[in-house]
Design an enzyme around this catalytic site. Structure first.
Site, mmCIF file in Angstrom:
data_model
loop_
_atom_site.group_PDB
_atom_site.id
_atom_site.type_symbol
_atom_site.label_atom_id
_atom_site.label_comp_id
_atom_site.label_asym_id
_atom_site.label_seq_id
_atom_site.Cartn_x
_atom_site.Cartn_y
_atom_site.Cartn_z
ATOM 1 N N HIS A 156 0.811 -1.215 0.000
ATOM 2 C CA HIS A 156 0.000 0.000 0.000
ATOM 3 C C HIS A 156 0.844 1.265 0.000
ATOM 4 O O HIS A 156 0.380 2.326 -0.441
ATOM 5 C CB HIS A 156 -0.919 -0.003 1.230
ATOM 6 C CG HIS A 156 -2.174 0.782 1.051
ATOM 7 N ND1 HIS A 156 -2.271 1.868 0.204
ATOM 8 C CD2 HIS A 156 -3.404 0.653 1.612
ATOM 9 C CE1 HIS A 156 -3.500 2.372 0.269
ATOM 10 N NE2 HIS A 156 -4.197 1.649 1.099
ATOM 11 N N ASP A 388 -7.792 -7.605 -18.385
ATOM 12 C CA ASP A 388 -8.013 -8.599 -19.445
ATOM 13 C C ASP A 388 -6.657 -9.023 -19.986
ATOM 14 O O ASP A 388 -5.919 -8.211 -20.538
ATOM 15 C CB ASP A 388 -8.880 -7.990 -20.550
ATOM 16 C CG ASP A 388 -9.131 -8.928 -21.714
ATOM 17 O OD1 ASP A 388 -8.651 -10.081 -21.680
ATOM 18 O OD2 ASP A 388 -9.802 -8.502 -22.677
#
Length: 446
Positions: A156, A388
């Site tokens: 993070h 994708d």
């Protein structure tokens, strides 16, 4: 289902035969928004139906994407003189794990439900010696049916949910051989410069300081086990929530109404005294909020998130109409505006953040409970479903397993496109039945 790890290797940036290899000694100081983020990893799991690209193609695409996003292939660095944290762009690489489920086929409804078992599909961020240097780890698990699950652990301090999703989208684009878009913006320094003269217009200590809200009072029995409830709200349910909430001042957004509803339901399930104070902690994305120059571009690769903290009592929260709670949320979120973000930058430039060790209120996401508070991470606009790798859009995304009671993830809209919204809500097992009754009842929840 047994998951077997086949290989684990470091993947480094691939600059191509004609590309110039950049220096590996460059240091990028962390911004104030990086420094007040959790010093921990964020996890996620993405599931794809066949056809799926081979692991070699995924690895090659990852290497090409890392050439554009060098932060993830670097290492966290601490200046021994100043103690300032930064990212060393040394191209040491990310961890790439290949795994198989053997003869098993992927039943996503079972294998990927939010239980401890789901952790098998994302790489462990804990090394044998307790120290993990990689800022990104990925695991590709293949099933006999041809489906794959891609799990990730990403630090993070390097980037927030938007930054992480943009890198994953870019990884898919690089694997497919198309141009990376949006173009990544790495300039952490000039975007968050203090103003001259600085204008600290808000009290930031009480918002950004370390507040141990976590109340580890569990007795350890079965009733105190934290479970994560996966709930799905239909388009019709959401519409009714928004209609009821908006009778007062509205209209209110889906995020405002659903967050208000879930805050109430978790509070009701806890059976708190009416006078007990409760706060909501809601992440606010600064990319849309910081409107003055310089604007934070869509492709920014770091952190740009602060928190809104609406507060009330359990009695008021449950007795007032839903619109009242939605208005509490709207008002507090609106306060975290451009002026507030800029004021924090000016405040941090004084060195107070480092001197006093100020960090965000949710400093320990692994703690057992949030006491009377609720933390909401809304991912509705985070483009995780745009990932994708060449075999088509993923059919399922889920965040990692975070067994901290009172933590809520509102998930991105699924590709089904039916207008429904799903959420993961961590509650004590003893409170599950009460939570469900409230959660799916307009009358009780609104």
């Amino acid at each position: 289902m047994k998951i077997t790890v086949l290989s684990s290797k470091a993947v480094k940036p691939d600059y191509g035969d004609d590309g110039d290899t950049p220096a590996t000694t460059t240091v990028v100081p962390l911004t104030v928004f990086d420094l007040i983020s959790y010093d921990d990893y964020m996890f996620g799991i993405h599931a794809f139906h066949p056809p799926s690209p081979p692991n070699a193609a995924l690895e090659a695409g990852l290497a090409r994407a890392l050439a554009e996003f060098r932060e993830w292939a670097g290492r966290l660095h601490v200046d021994p003189t100043t103690g300032r944290r930064s990212i060393l762009l040394n191209d040491a690489g990310v961890r790439f794990v290949e795994a198989t489920a053997g003869d098993a086929t992927l039943d996503a409804a079972v294998a990927l439900r939010p239980t401890p078992d789901v952790q098998r599909f994302h790489p462990s961020a804990a090394a044998d010696d307790g120290i993990t240097e990689e800022l990104m780890l990925v695991q590709v698990t293949r099933f006999a049916c041809g489906s794959i699950v891609v799990g990730h652990a990403m630090h993070h301090a390097v980037g927030d949910g938007f930054a992480i999703s943009r890198f994953l989208v870019a990884w898919g684009q690089a694997t497919r051989g198309v141009a990376i878009y949006p173009v990544p913006v790495h300039d952490r320094a000039s975007l968050f410069l203090p103003r001259h003269p600085p204008r600290v217009e808000f009290e930031h200590r009480k918002k950004e300081e370390k507040e141990n809200m976590h109340n580890n009072h569990a007795a350890g029995g079965d009733d105190d086990e934290v479970v994560i409830e996966h709930v799905r709200f239909s388009r019709e349910f959401i519409s009714e929530l928004k209609s009821r909430a908006s009778k007062l001042k509205g209209p209110y957004s889906t995020t405002q109404c659903l967050t208000a509803h879930l805050w109430r339901c978790v509070t009701k399930a806890r059976n708190l005294d009416a006078v007990t104070a409760t706060r909501l902690h809601l992440a606010v994305n600064g990319r849309a909020r910081m409107r003055s120059s310089p604007r934070v571009p869509e492709g920014y690769t770091g952190n740009a998130v602060l928190w809104a903290h609406p507060a009330t009592t359990a009695g008021e929260l449950l007795s007032e109409p839903l619109g009242h709670v939605a208005e509490l949320i709207r008002v507090e979120v609106a306060r975290v505006d451009d002026a507030y973000f800029r004021s924090l930058i000016d405040f941090a430039s004084s060195g107070v953040m480092e001197e006093e060790g100020l960090v965000p209120p949710l400093a320990d996401p692994e703690a057992a409970a949030l006491g009377a508070d609720v933390a909401v991470y809304c991912l509705l606009r985070v483009p995780f479903y745009d990932v994708d790798f060449g075999g088509g859009q993923q059919f399922l995304y889920t965040p990692g397993y975070y067994p901290a009671e009172g933590v809520v993830y509102i998930l991105p809209p699924s590709p089904v496109g039916d207008g429904s919204v799903e959420a993961h809500v961590a509650v004590f097992r003893r409170a599950v039945d009460t939570f469900k009754r409230c959660c799916f009842s307009i009358d009780e929840g609104a």
